[in-house]
Design an enzyme around this catalytic site. Structure first.
Site, PDB file in Angstrom:
ATOM      1  N   LYS A 136     -16.306  14.931 -20.571  1.00  0.00           N
ATOM      2  CA  LYS A 136     -16.538  14.324 -21.886  1.00  0.00           C
ATOM      3  C   LYS A 136     -18.033  14.151 -22.152  1.00  0.00           C
ATOM      4  O   LYS A 136     -18.511  14.356 -23.273  1.00  0.00           O
ATOM      5  CB  LYS A 136     -15.828  12.975 -21.982  1.00  0.00           C
ATOM      6  CG  LYS A 136     -14.322  13.037 -21.873  1.00  0.00           C
ATOM      7  CD  LYS A 136     -13.680  13.993 -22.855  1.00  0.00           C
ATOM      8  CE  LYS A 136     -13.654  13.505 -24.279  1.00  0.00           C
ATOM      9  NZ  LYS A 136     -12.867  14.401 -25.166  1.00  0.00           N
TER      10      LYS A 136
ATOM     11  N   ASP B  26      -7.663  28.966 -28.628  1.00  0.00           N
ATOM     12  CA  ASP B  26      -7.787  28.623 -27.219  1.00  0.00           C
ATOM     13  C   ASP B  26      -9.233  28.203 -26.981  1.00  0.00           C
ATOM     14  O   ASP B  26     -10.164  28.879 -27.432  1.00  0.00           O
ATOM     15  CB  ASP B  26      -7.429  29.841 -26.347  1.00  0.00           C
ATOM     16  CG  ASP B  26      -7.307  29.495 -24.872  1.00  0.00           C
ATOM     17  OD1 ASP B  26      -8.212  28.830 -24.334  1.00  0.00           O
ATOM     18  OD2 ASP B  26      -6.313  29.896 -24.247  1.00  0.00           O
TER      19      ASP B  26
ATOM     20  N   TYR C 292     -13.208  14.115 -15.407  1.00  0.00           N
ATOM     21  CA  TYR C 292     -12.939  13.844 -16.818  1.00  0.00           C
ATOM     22  C   TYR C 292     -14.166  13.210 -17.484  1.00  0.00           C
ATOM     23  O   TYR C 292     -14.588  13.649 -18.567  1.00  0.00           O
ATOM     24  CB  TYR C 292     -11.734  12.912 -16.965  1.00  0.00           C
ATOM     25  CG  TYR C 292     -11.508  12.472 -18.391  1.00  0.00           C
ATOM     26  CD1 TYR C 292     -11.008  13.362 -19.336  1.00  0.00           C
ATOM     27  CD2 TYR C 292     -11.830  11.175 -18.805  1.00  0.00           C
ATOM     28  CE1 TYR C 292     -10.829  12.979 -20.661  1.00  0.00           C
ATOM     29  CE2 TYR C 292     -11.649  10.781 -20.121  1.00  0.00           C
ATOM     30  CZ  TYR C 292     -11.138  11.686 -21.044  1.00  0.00           C
ATOM     31  OH  TYR C 292     -10.968  11.292 -22.346  1.00  0.00           O
TER      32      TYR C 292
ATOM     33  N   GLY D 118      -6.068  20.715 -31.600  1.00  0.00           N
ATOM     34  CA  GLY D 118      -5.243  19.876 -30.733  1.00  0.00           C
ATOM     35  C   GLY D 118      -4.256  19.022 -31.512  1.00  0.00           C
ATOM     36  O   GLY D 118      -3.975  17.878 -31.134  1.00  0.00           O
TER      37      GLY D 118
ATOM     38  N   PRO E   4     -13.636   6.523 -28.174  1.00  0.00           N
ATOM     39  CA  PRO E   4     -12.591   5.506 -28.041  1.00  0.00           C
ATOM     40  C   PRO E   4     -12.353   5.085 -26.597  1.00  0.00           C
ATOM     41  O   PRO E   4     -12.744   5.783 -25.648  1.00  0.00           O
ATOM     42  CB  PRO E   4     -11.355   6.222 -28.593  1.00  0.00           C
ATOM     43  CG  PRO E   4     -11.587   7.665 -28.234  1.00  0.00           C
ATOM     44  CD  PRO E   4     -13.089   7.867 -28.299  1.00  0.00           C
TER      45      PRO E   4
ATOM     46  N   SER F 277      -9.044  18.807 -26.148  1.00  0.00           N
ATOM     47  CA  SER F 277      -9.825  18.754 -24.913  1.00  0.00           C
ATOM     48  C   SER F 277      -8.866  18.411 -23.792  1.00  0.00           C
ATOM     49  O   SER F 277      -7.931  17.626 -23.991  1.00  0.00           O
ATOM     50  CB  SER F 277     -10.931  17.697 -24.994  1.00  0.00           C
ATOM     51  OG  SER F 277     -11.762  17.750 -23.857  1.00  0.00           O
TER      52      SER F 277
END
Length: 341
Positions: free
Chosen positions: A162, A64, A158, A11, A187, A86
């Site tokens: 996570k 991917d 979301y 990423g 974070p 992500s």
């Protein structure tokens, strides 16, 4: 001549991924950055060069999260993995698995490949969203021992993604008796300077405040952190022996969006007339949420003050975090300088 250790950064074209790559390159590491679209490689190279990195030690690969191809080759020859890639959106998809599946499957692919390649340390980007969601009470600070209750009240896709992805990561390393190989960064909402003209998702709220797109301010209470501090925490977690086998909360205290808007109006007088001052009453927020999907999907953060024990992150960095105000204004100036607000 001894070659620099190579780090795979998944990423790399994202907000955090770019800052992690920049920090690594400035510290002398070689970086292999993964892209879903190989056509973005030159743009990323240019961005990092303009930010002051020596891109002679930068290379790219195509990966991917939902495809097995390339992961073995990408991890080969690397000493470390920074798994940052992500999906992240403000408005949740109709099918939550559009977020959950790539988050979990991509994490599993990345960690399996890194373990097979013998990486010294794997650093995973998680979130405080994997810690603070679905709880019945919020009367104490959350710690690294806490987990979001994925089936709890008002947990969006979301937060669930996570949480489940991080839990999958821990399960994988523990099954291989390699817990100390993994370090996780949790974070808060990241602000700070942009490296390119893509504001990403976490900066969109500030962009909307500056551009006048938000006529009234919902009482959205979020923890904020400077993306540069999060990037530095990723690098520290990669090399500090004591960081392995643990989670690390990296965030400043929570702050209402109204306070963010007040700081922007006071600090940017030329833009003050566009930045909203009126608060959205709680009763009206419920009505607006019927028509504004991003507000509806963020309802868990309305009117709720969350507290965090950030000692693990502070110990990792061995310095105080940049204050939210600094992160906010560096973010705002970056948006304005780039003509994005």
């Amino acid at each position: 001549m001894i070659s620099a250790p190579r780090v795979l950064v998944t990423g790399i074209s994202g907000f955090l991924g770019g800052h992690v790559a920049l920090a690594l390159l400035k510290q002398g590491y070689a970086v292999r950055g993964s892209l879903r679209d190989a056509g973005r490689a030159e743009a990323v190279r240019t961005t990092l060069r303009e930010a002051g990195a020596d891109v002679a030690r930068l290379e790219f690969c195509q990966l991917d999260l939902l495809d097995d191809r390339g992961w073995g080759e990408a991890t080969e020859g690397c000493s470390y993995l920074q798994h940052i890639a992500s999906p992240f959106v403000l408005a949740m998809p109709k099918d939550e698995n559009d977020l959950i599946r790539p988050a979990i499957d991509g994490t599993r692919r990345a960690i399996r490949a890194a373990l097979a390649a013998g990486h010294e340390r794997i650093v995973l980007t998680s979130s405080v969203a994997a810690i603070d969601g679905g709880h019945r009470t919020y009367d104490r600070p959350f710690t690294v021992k806490d987990w979001t209750q994925a089936d709890g009240p008002r947990v969006n896709a979301y937060s669930k993604a996570k949480t489940l992805a991080e839990q999958a990561a821990w399960a994988l390393v523990e099954a291989e008796d390699a817990r100390e190989t993994l370090s996780v960064i949790n974070p808060g909402t990241m602000l700070g300077p942009l490296l390119d003209n893509d504001p990403g998702t976490s900066v969109v709220v500030i962009q909307r405040l500056l551009s006048g797109e938000m006529p009234m301010i919902p009482n959205l209470i979020l923890p904020y952190v400077d993306v540069r501090d999060v990037a530095d925490a990723h690098v520290a977690a990669m090399v500090a022996p004591e960081a392995g086998g643990d989670r690390h909360i990296v965030t400043n205290p929570s702050m209402p969006l109204g306070e963010i808007a007040n700081m922007l109006r006071a600090g940017l007088p030329d833009r003050a007339d566009k930045i909203p001052a009126r608060r959205l009453p709680p009763w009206l927020a419920g009505v607006v949420a019927l028509f504004d999907k991003s507000l509806r999907d963020s309802s868990a953060w309305l009117d709720v003050v969350r507290l965090y024990d950030g000692s693990s992150g502070a110990n990792l960095l061995d310095r105080p975090l940049r204050p939210t105000r600094e992160a906010l204004f560096d973010c705002a100036r970056s948006l304005l300088d780039r003509g994005l607000s």
